[in-house]
Design a protein around this motif. Structure first.
Motif, PDB file in Angstrom:
ATOM      1  N   GLU A  97      13.753   6.981  -8.526  1.00  0.00           N
ATOM      2  CA  GLU A  97      13.230   8.316  -8.829  1.00  0.00           C
ATOM      3  C   GLU A  97      12.324   8.352 -10.061  1.00  0.00           C
ATOM      4  OE1 GLU A  97      17.067   8.792  -6.592  1.00  0.00           O
ATOM      5  OE2 GLU A  97      16.413   7.634  -8.338  1.00  0.00           O
ATOM      6  N   PHE A  98      12.464   7.378 -10.984  1.00  0.00           N
ATOM      7  CA  PHE A  98      11.617   7.382 -12.178  1.00  0.00           C
ATOM      8  C   PHE A  98      10.143   7.185 -11.838  1.00  0.00           C
ATOM      9  CE2 PHE A  98      12.711   2.954 -11.474  1.00  0.00           C
ATOM     10  CZ  PHE A  98      11.533   2.277 -11.734  1.00  0.00           C
ATOM     11  N   LEU A  99       9.860   6.756 -10.601  1.00  0.00           N
ATOM     12  CA  LEU A  99       8.471   6.606 -10.162  1.00  0.00           C
ATOM     13  C   LEU A  99       7.841   7.942  -9.776  1.00  0.00           C
ATOM     14  CD1 LEU A  99       8.806   3.423  -7.904  1.00  0.00           C
ATOM     15  CD2 LEU A  99       7.822   3.527 -10.212  1.00  0.00           C
ATOM     16  N   ALA A 100       8.625   8.995  -9.746  1.00  0.00           N
ATOM     17  CA  ALA A 100       8.122  10.309  -9.340  1.00  0.00           C
ATOM     18  C   ALA A 100       6.984  10.747 -10.253  1.00  0.00           C
ATOM     19  CB  ALA A 100       9.248  11.347  -9.372  1.00  0.00           C
ATOM     20  N   GLY A 101       5.887  11.103  -9.640  1.00  0.00           N
ATOM     21  CA  GLY A 101       4.737  11.583 -10.401  1.00  0.00           C
ATOM     22  C   GLY A 101       3.804  10.496 -10.888  1.00  0.00           C
ATOM     23  N   ILE A 102       4.207   9.231 -10.774  1.00  0.00           N
ATOM     24  CA  ILE A 102       3.315   8.137 -11.148  1.00  0.00           C
ATOM     25  C   ILE A 102       2.410   7.855  -9.948  1.00  0.00           C
ATOM     26  CG2 ILE A 102       3.133   5.733 -11.875  1.00  0.00           C
ATOM     27  CD1 ILE A 102       5.880   5.960 -13.128  1.00  0.00           C
ATOM     28  N   PRO A 103       1.110   7.964 -10.107  1.00  0.00           N
ATOM     29  CA  PRO A 103       0.207   7.816  -8.957  1.00  0.00           C
ATOM     30  C   PRO A 103      -0.071   6.362  -8.611  1.00  0.00           C
ATOM     31  CG  PRO A 103      -1.064   8.298 -10.906  1.00  0.00           C
ATOM     32  CD  PRO A 103       0.377   8.324 -11.334  1.00  0.00           C
ATOM     33  N   CYS A 104       0.987   5.626  -8.335  1.00  0.00           N
ATOM     34  CA  CYS A 104       0.850   4.189  -8.109  1.00  0.00           C
ATOM     35  C   CYS A 104       1.200   3.815  -6.674  1.00  0.00           C
ATOM     36  CB  CYS A 104       1.757   3.415  -9.064  1.00  0.00           C
ATOM     37  SG  CYS A 104       3.524   3.746  -8.837  1.00  0.00           S
ATOM     38  N   SER A 105       0.763   2.646  -6.266  1.00  0.00           N
ATOM     39  CA  SER A 105       1.208   2.034  -5.026  1.00  0.00           C
ATOM     40  C   SER A 105       2.291   1.016  -5.372  1.00  0.00           C
ATOM     41  CB  SER A 105       0.036   1.331  -4.325  1.00  0.00           C
ATOM     42  OG  SER A 105      -0.443   0.259  -5.130  1.00  0.00           O
ATOM     43  N   VAL A 106       3.027   0.567  -4.363  1.00  0.00           N
ATOM     44  CA  VAL A 106       4.063  -0.444  -4.598  1.00  0.00           C
ATOM     45  C   VAL A 106       3.444  -1.718  -5.158  1.00  0.00           C
ATOM     46  CG1 VAL A 106       5.665  -2.010  -3.409  1.00  0.00           C
ATOM     47  CG2 VAL A 106       5.754   0.450  -2.968  1.00  0.00           C
ATOM     48  N   GLY A 107       2.291  -2.122  -4.615  1.00  0.00           N
ATOM     49  CA  GLY A 107       1.638  -3.334  -5.099  1.00  0.00           C
ATOM     50  C   GLY A 107       1.216  -3.217  -6.553  1.00  0.00           C
ATOM     51  N   GLY A 108       0.609  -2.081  -6.904  1.00  0.00           N
ATOM     52  CA  GLY A 108       0.188  -1.869  -8.282  1.00  0.00           C
ATOM     53  C   GLY A 108       1.356  -1.782  -9.233  1.00  0.00           C
ATOM     54  N   ALA A 109       2.439  -1.124  -8.793  1.00  0.00           N
ATOM     55  CA  ALA A 109       3.629  -0.998  -9.636  1.00  0.00           C
ATOM     56  C   ALA A 109       4.278  -2.356  -9.869  1.00  0.00           C
ATOM     57  CB  ALA A 109       4.621  -0.041  -8.992  1.00  0.00           C
ATOM     58  N   ALA A 110       4.294  -3.200  -8.829  1.00  0.00           N
ATOM     59  CA  ALA A 110       4.845  -4.549  -8.968  1.00  0.00           C
ATOM     60  C   ALA A 110       3.988  -5.390  -9.908  1.00  0.00           C
ATOM     61  CB  ALA A 110       4.923  -5.219  -7.600  1.00  0.00           C
ATOM     62  N   GLY A 141       0.776  -1.228   0.000  1.00  0.00           N
ATOM     63  CA  GLY A 141       0.000   0.000   0.000  1.00  0.00           C
ATOM     64  C   GLY A 141       0.810   1.281   0.000  1.00  0.00           C
ATOM     65  N   VAL A 142       2.118   1.190   0.080  1.00  0.00           N
ATOM     66  CA  VAL A 142       2.970   2.390   0.090  1.00  0.00           C
ATOM     67  C   VAL A 142       2.868   3.086  -1.261  1.00  0.00           C
ATOM     68  CG1 VAL A 142       5.354   3.231   0.201  1.00  0.00           C
ATOM     69  CG2 VAL A 142       4.574   1.460   1.783  1.00  0.00           C
ATOM     70  N   ARG A 143       2.568   4.375  -1.248  1.00  0.00           N
ATOM     71  CA  ARG A 143       2.476   5.143  -2.485  1.00  0.00           C
ATOM     72  C   ARG A 143       3.888   5.480  -2.980  1.00  0.00           C
ATOM     73  NH1 ARG A 143      -2.842   7.442  -2.526  1.00  0.00           N
ATOM     74  NH2 ARG A 143      -4.125   5.872  -1.463  1.00  0.00           N
ATOM     75  N   ALA A 144       4.007   5.681  -4.275  1.00  0.00           N
ATOM     76  CA  ALA A 144       5.310   6.006  -4.867  1.00  0.00           C
ATOM     77  C   ALA A 144       5.909   7.248  -4.214  1.00  0.00           C
ATOM     78  CB  ALA A 144       5.172   6.207  -6.370  1.00  0.00           C
ATOM     79  N   LYS A 145       5.079   8.252  -3.967  1.00  0.00           N
ATOM     80  CA  LYS A 145       5.582   9.484  -3.357  1.00  0.00           C
ATOM     81  C   LYS A 145       6.129   9.217  -1.959  1.00  0.00           C
ATOM     82  CE  LYS A 145       4.381  14.230  -2.100  1.00  0.00           C
ATOM     83  NZ  LYS A 145       5.020  14.124  -0.780  1.00  0.00           N
ATOM     84  N   ALA A 146       5.432   8.412  -1.165  1.00  0.00           N
ATOM     85  CA  ALA A 146       5.895   8.095   0.186  1.00  0.00           C
ATOM     86  C   ALA A 146       7.213   7.323   0.144  1.00  0.00           C
ATOM     87  CB  ALA A 146       4.831   7.293   0.931  1.00  0.00           C
ATOM     88  N   LEU A 147       7.328   6.407  -0.818  1.00  0.00           N
ATOM     89  CA  LEU A 147       8.579   5.658  -0.970  1.00  0.00           C
ATOM     90  C   LEU A 147       9.726   6.597  -1.302  1.00  0.00           C
ATOM     91  CD1 LEU A 147      10.150   2.963  -1.247  1.00  0.00           C
ATOM     92  CD2 LEU A 147       9.439   2.935  -3.655  1.00  0.00           C
ATOM     93  N   LEU A 148       9.500   7.518  -2.225  1.00  0.00           N
ATOM     94  CA  LEU A 148      10.559   8.441  -2.636  1.00  0.00           C
ATOM     95  C   LEU A 148      10.885   9.450  -1.540  1.00  0.00           C
ATOM     96  CD1 LEU A 148       9.601   9.026  -6.364  1.00  0.00           C
ATOM     97  CD2 LEU A 148      11.442   7.615  -5.450  1.00  0.00           C
ATOM     98  N   ASP A 149       9.884   9.870  -0.789  1.00  0.00           N
ATOM     99  CA  ASP A 149      10.143  10.751   0.355  1.00  0.00           C
ATOM    100  C   ASP A 149      11.083  10.061   1.344  1.00  0.00           C
ATOM    101  OD1 ASP A 149       8.535  12.746  -0.628  1.00  0.00           O
ATOM    102  OD2 ASP A 149       6.816  12.280   0.651  1.00  0.00           O
ATOM    103  N   ALA A 150      10.800   8.788   1.619  1.00  0.00           N
ATOM    104  CA  ALA A 150      11.628   8.030   2.552  1.00  0.00           C
ATOM    105  C   ALA A 150      13.032   7.823   1.996  1.00  0.00           C
ATOM    106  CB  ALA A 150      10.980   6.684   2.858  1.00  0.00           C
ATOM    107  N   CYS A 151      13.131   7.533   0.701  1.00  0.00           N
ATOM    108  CA  CYS A 151      14.447   7.343   0.071  1.00  0.00           C
ATOM    109  C   CYS A 151      15.259   8.632   0.096  1.00  0.00           C
ATOM    110  CB  CYS A 151      14.275   6.861  -1.372  1.00  0.00           C
ATOM    111  SG  CYS A 151      13.752   5.137  -1.516  1.00  0.00           S
ATOM    112  N   GLU A 152      14.581   9.751  -0.047  1.00  0.00           N
ATOM    113  CA  GLU A 152      15.276  11.037   0.009  1.00  0.00           C
ATOM    114  C   GLU A 152      15.834  11.276   1.411  1.00  0.00           C
ATOM    115  OE1 GLU A 152      14.087  15.700  -0.685  1.00  0.00           O
ATOM    116  OE2 GLU A 152      13.221  14.210  -2.047  1.00  0.00           O
ATOM    117  N   ARG A 153      15.044  10.939   2.431  1.00  0.00           N
ATOM    118  CA  ARG A 153      15.504  11.110   3.818  1.00  0.00           C
ATOM    119  C   ARG A 153      16.653  10.165   4.153  1.00  0.00           C
ATOM    120  NH1 ARG A 153       9.905  10.989   4.848  1.00  0.00           N
ATOM    121  NH2 ARG A 153      10.116   8.848   5.617  1.00  0.00           N
TER     122      ARG A 153
END
Length: 298
Positions: free
Chosen positions: A124-137, A105-117
């Motif tokens: 980073e290519f997931l930036a702006g894609i409105p997907c969840s980790v499950g959907g992206a997988a 259920g983690v959204r791409a934005k939340a994943l990238l926010d955490a990776c940035e921290r």
């Protein structure tokens, strides 16, 4: 008959007591295209144990069900979906170690926010894609020539009632496809192989990918409707077939990017399906190329 159906679903709700449930569930506010009718019930498991309970219970009871993330590339039906929905919204934990693990259920934005921290780069290519980790997988989401399969080291799934950890090679990844589309596996989470980098580098790369997506159409859509065939980008073929701006009711082929269909207000799923069919036929008639849908029909 209607009272019996309602009674059956109330019993199902009681059997799944303790798990957040919405009954009935309305599609338009939730899905990105903003159309559709209702589903009998939607469940929101808080953890993997509840997810497994629901999938096993529905399978045992012979209840049709679908597992969903953000519903950003899903076309729901009009009328009533005679089944249950399981949303991954509440499965949103992220852990950092040798790899980065994120639940479905983690959204791409939340994943990238955490990776940035935490200073991890590669996603980073997931930036702006409105997907969840499950959907992206599940879809092998991608942008800018990079795909989910490029960074996934392994995927945690439930298949036939068993939890398994699948290597990237076992996931059957290809262009906008995975083995999960065929074998019924439920994606529970993914371990990512990401390099270490300072947060500023990650932020800069995210900004570059976001800028590249800025020209995409705004409004209610499902993103790209069709996969790009080997011959040419789908949008170019659709435009060449004279389909840009074609409208059926509230559904219209975007003037900005012909591989997008927009709900300009009040579009039904039936209108969108009909428009998709018209576009497919026009491209095949013009070029002899059969477009393959990237979206998922529920």
């Amino acid at each position: 008959m209607g009272e019996k159906i309602l009674s059956d679903w109330r019993r199902i709700q009681e059997e799944c007591a303790g798990i957040a449930c919405e009954m009935p569930f309305s599609f338009p506010p939730r899905c990105s295209i903003g159309c559709g009718g209702i589903a009998r019930a939607a469940f929101f498991p808080a953890n993997i144990a509840e997810m497994l309970f629901l999938s096993e219970f529905f399978t045992r009871e012979g209840v049709k069900f679908a597992v969903l993330g953000n519903m950003t590339n899903v076309l729901p039906p009009d009328g009533v979906y005679e089944g249950a929905l399981i949303f991954t919204d509440r499965l949103k934990s992220i852990g950092f170690g040798r790899t980065v693990f994120a639940t479905a259920g983690v959204r791409a934005k939340a994943l990238l926010d955490a990776c940035e921290r935490e200073g991890r780069t590669g996603a980073e290519f997931l930036a702006g894609i409105p997907c969840s980790v499950g959907g992206a997988a599940f879809m092998n989401a991608g942008a800018g020539g990079r795909y989910f399969s490029d960074i996934a080291e392994s995927v945690l799934v439930c298949r036939s009632g068993r939890i398994r950890v699948l290597s990237r090679e076992e996931c059957g990844y290809g262009y906008k496809k995975s083995a999960f589309m065929e074998d019924g596996s439920i994606v529970l989470g993914t371990s990512f192989a990401l390099d270490r980098a300072d947060g500023k580098t990650v932020k800069k790369k995210r900004a570059e990918y976001l800028a590249a997506r800025a020209s995409l159409p705004k409004g209610r859509s499902m993103g790209c409707v069709f996969k790009n065939p080997p011959e040419a980008p789908a949008g170019k073929l659709i435009e060449g077939a004279g389909m840009k701006g074609l409208r059926l009711g509230g559904a219209v082929v975007s003037e900005k990017h012909a591989n997008f269909i927009l709900n300009t207000g009040g579009a039904t799923s039936s209108e969108i399906k009909a428009l998709i069919s018209v576009v497919k036929n026009a491209v095949f008639s013009q070029y002899g190329i059969a477009l393959e849908e990237e979206i998922r029909r529920l």
